[in-house]
Write a protein that holds these residues in place. Structure first.
Motif, PDB file in Angstrom:
ATOM      1  N   LYS A  24       0.817  -1.201   0.000  1.00 44.74           N
ATOM      2  CA  LYS A  24       0.000   0.000   0.000  1.00 44.74           C
ATOM      3  C   LYS A  24       0.860   1.264   0.000  1.00 44.74           C
ATOM      4  O   LYS A  24       0.542   2.259  -0.656  1.00 44.74           O
ATOM      5  N   GLN A  25       1.978   1.216   0.727  1.00 52.76           N
ATOM      6  CA  GLN A  25       2.902   2.353   0.733  1.00 52.76           C
ATOM      7  C   GLN A  25       3.488   2.578  -0.657  1.00 52.76           C
ATOM      8  O   GLN A  25       3.522   3.707  -1.167  1.00 52.76           O
ATOM      9  N   GLU A  27       2.280   1.482  -3.494  1.00 53.01           N
ATOM     10  CA  GLU A  27       1.193   1.831  -4.408  1.00 53.01           C
ATOM     11  C   GLU A  27       1.048   3.355  -4.490  1.00 53.01           C
ATOM     12  O   GLU A  27       0.921   3.921  -5.587  1.00 53.01           O
ATOM     13  N   SER A  28       1.085   4.036  -3.346  1.00 56.60           N
ATOM     14  CA  SER A  28       0.972   5.501  -3.331  1.00 56.60           C
ATOM     15  C   SER A  28       2.136   6.147  -4.070  1.00 56.60           C
ATOM     16  O   SER A  28       1.960   7.138  -4.790  1.00 56.60           O
ATOM     17  N   GLU A  29       3.335   5.588  -3.896  1.00 55.77           N
ATOM     18  CA  GLU A  29       4.511   6.129  -4.578  1.00 55.77           C
ATOM     19  C   GLU A  29       4.384   6.002  -6.099  1.00 55.77           C
ATOM     20  O   GLU A  29       4.717   6.931  -6.837  1.00 55.77           O
ATOM     21  N   ILE A  31       1.610   5.680  -7.881  1.00 55.00           N
ATOM     22  CA  ILE A  31       0.557   6.567  -8.370  1.00 55.00           C
ATOM     23  C   ILE A  31       1.131   7.971  -8.585  1.00 55.00           C
ATOM     24  O   ILE A  31       0.782   8.661  -9.547  1.00 55.00           O
ATOM     25  N   ALA A  32       2.058   8.382  -7.702  1.00 65.65           N
ATOM     26  CA  ALA A  32       2.660   9.711  -7.815  1.00 65.65           C
ATOM     27  C   ALA A  32       3.749   9.775  -8.882  1.00 65.65           C
ATOM     28  O   ALA A  32       3.959  10.820  -9.512  1.00 65.65           O
ATOM     29  N   ARG A  34       4.842   7.456 -12.052  1.00 65.57           N
ATOM     30  CA  ARG A  34       4.487   6.269 -12.816  1.00 65.57           C
ATOM     31  C   ARG A  34       5.626   5.728 -13.672  1.00 65.57           C
ATOM     32  O   ARG A  34       5.456   4.711 -14.336  1.00 65.57           O
ATOM     33  N   SER A  97       2.627   0.700 -12.757  1.00 66.90           N
ATOM     34  CA  SER A  97       1.576   1.448 -13.431  1.00 66.90           C
ATOM     35  C   SER A  97       1.276   0.819 -14.795  1.00 66.90           C
ATOM     36  O   SER A  97       2.190   0.556 -15.574  1.00 66.90           O
ATOM     37  N   LYS A 151      -5.685  -0.167  -8.577  1.00 67.69           N
ATOM     38  CA  LYS A 151      -6.221   1.135  -8.149  1.00 67.69           C
ATOM     39  C   LYS A 151      -5.600   2.214  -9.020  1.00 67.69           C
ATOM     40  O   LYS A 151      -4.373   2.335  -9.077  1.00 67.69           O
ATOM     41  N   ARG A 152      -6.439   2.959  -9.721  1.00 68.32           N
ATOM     42  CA  ARG A 152      -5.962   4.019 -10.617  1.00 68.32           C
ATOM     43  C   ARG A 152      -4.885   3.470 -11.566  1.00 68.32           C
ATOM     44  O   ARG A 152      -3.891   4.106 -11.844  1.00 68.32           O
ATOM     45  N   THR A 156      -1.414  -4.112  -7.341  1.00 70.30           N
ATOM     46  CA  THR A 156      -0.872  -4.729  -6.129  1.00 70.30           C
ATOM     47  C   THR A 156      -1.272  -6.207  -6.145  1.00 70.30           C
ATOM     48  O   THR A 156      -1.995  -6.663  -7.022  1.00 70.30           O
TER      49      THR A 156
END
Length: 226
Positions: A24-25, A27-29, A31-32, A34, A97, A151-152, A156
């Motif tokens: 999850k950590q 994943e956020s990276e 998304i920011a 790609r 991504s 997600k987006r 994952t």
């Protein structure tokens, strides 16, 4: 155009909850940013995971049996039903991504199957997909399970490959469509080097998903010893 970089992390043995939080950590990276992706390779302790399509009776083991065999149960947000993770199994979690040119869930699953099929071919194992099912199969049974979350258009979860796996743990679940399971060790008749199998997975993953560069700082480090 900026190079697409895949950072590989060979984590050894990691609890399911800890690995989930790391995904999850990352994943956020992704998304920011790609242009960078991650591929986590690891082993879980004996764990049964329950996906979004699972029925309540997918795990056959009682709480007492779970304690006796040293296994835990986790509900998770991946697709699919119930599966087993454990020692001697390589679990791969790609956090990459798919945007903008690979925004196709079915293609992503097929590409993961291709990575595994190519890796199996390098060991002389004929593996294949089955229409209507996920995962990779052999004439003797299913050798790898796939369950994903997107997600987006960032992925994952991923796949679990039975390398030197104790297949008796699958007796305690109704796995996927109930098909038989097999391991590389059982097919080949000898125990395999987990780090070497991991390296082959990495190379095939890079080629199938078109990454320009792989950062694999622990390439020479073996998985945690049993």
């Amino acid at each position: 155009m900026q190079e697409r970089v895949l950072e590989v992390r060979r984590l050894g043995r990691v609890g399911y909850g800890e690995a989930f939080e790391l995904q999850k950590q990352l994943e956020s990276e992704v998304i920011a940013d790609r242009e960078k992706g991650y591929l986590l390779l690891l082993e879980h302790p004996h764990t049964f995971t329950v996906g979004r399509r699972s029925s309540e009776n997918g795990v056959l083991a009682t709480a007492e049996i779970l304690r006796s065999i040293g296994a835990e149960v986790f509900e998770t947000d991946r697709g699919g039903k119930v599966t087993y993770h454990g020692l001697g199994q390589i679990v791969a979690y790609p956090i990459i991504s798919l945007s903008p040119d690979r925004e196709d869930v079915h293609r992503y699953v097929r590409d993961l199957e291709t990575v595994l099929i190519r890796t199996m071919a390098e060991y002389g194992i004929e593996a294949f997909p089955i229409e209507g099912l996920t995962g990779v199969h052999t004439s003797e049974g299913k050798i790898a399970a796939i369950g994903i979350h997107i997600k987006r258009w960032v992925t994952t979860h991923g796949f679990a490959l039975n390398v030197n796996t104790d297949l008796s743990y699958f007796n305690w679940i109704i796995a996927c469509e109930g098909e038989p399971v097999i391991s590389m060790e059982k097919l080949l008749g000898y125990e395999l080097d987990m780090a070497e199998v991991g390296s082959r997975i990495i190379r095939n993953f890079k080629e199938v998903f078109g990454f320009d560069q792989v950062i694999d700082e622990m390439a020479a480090t073996e998985f945690a010893a049993v």
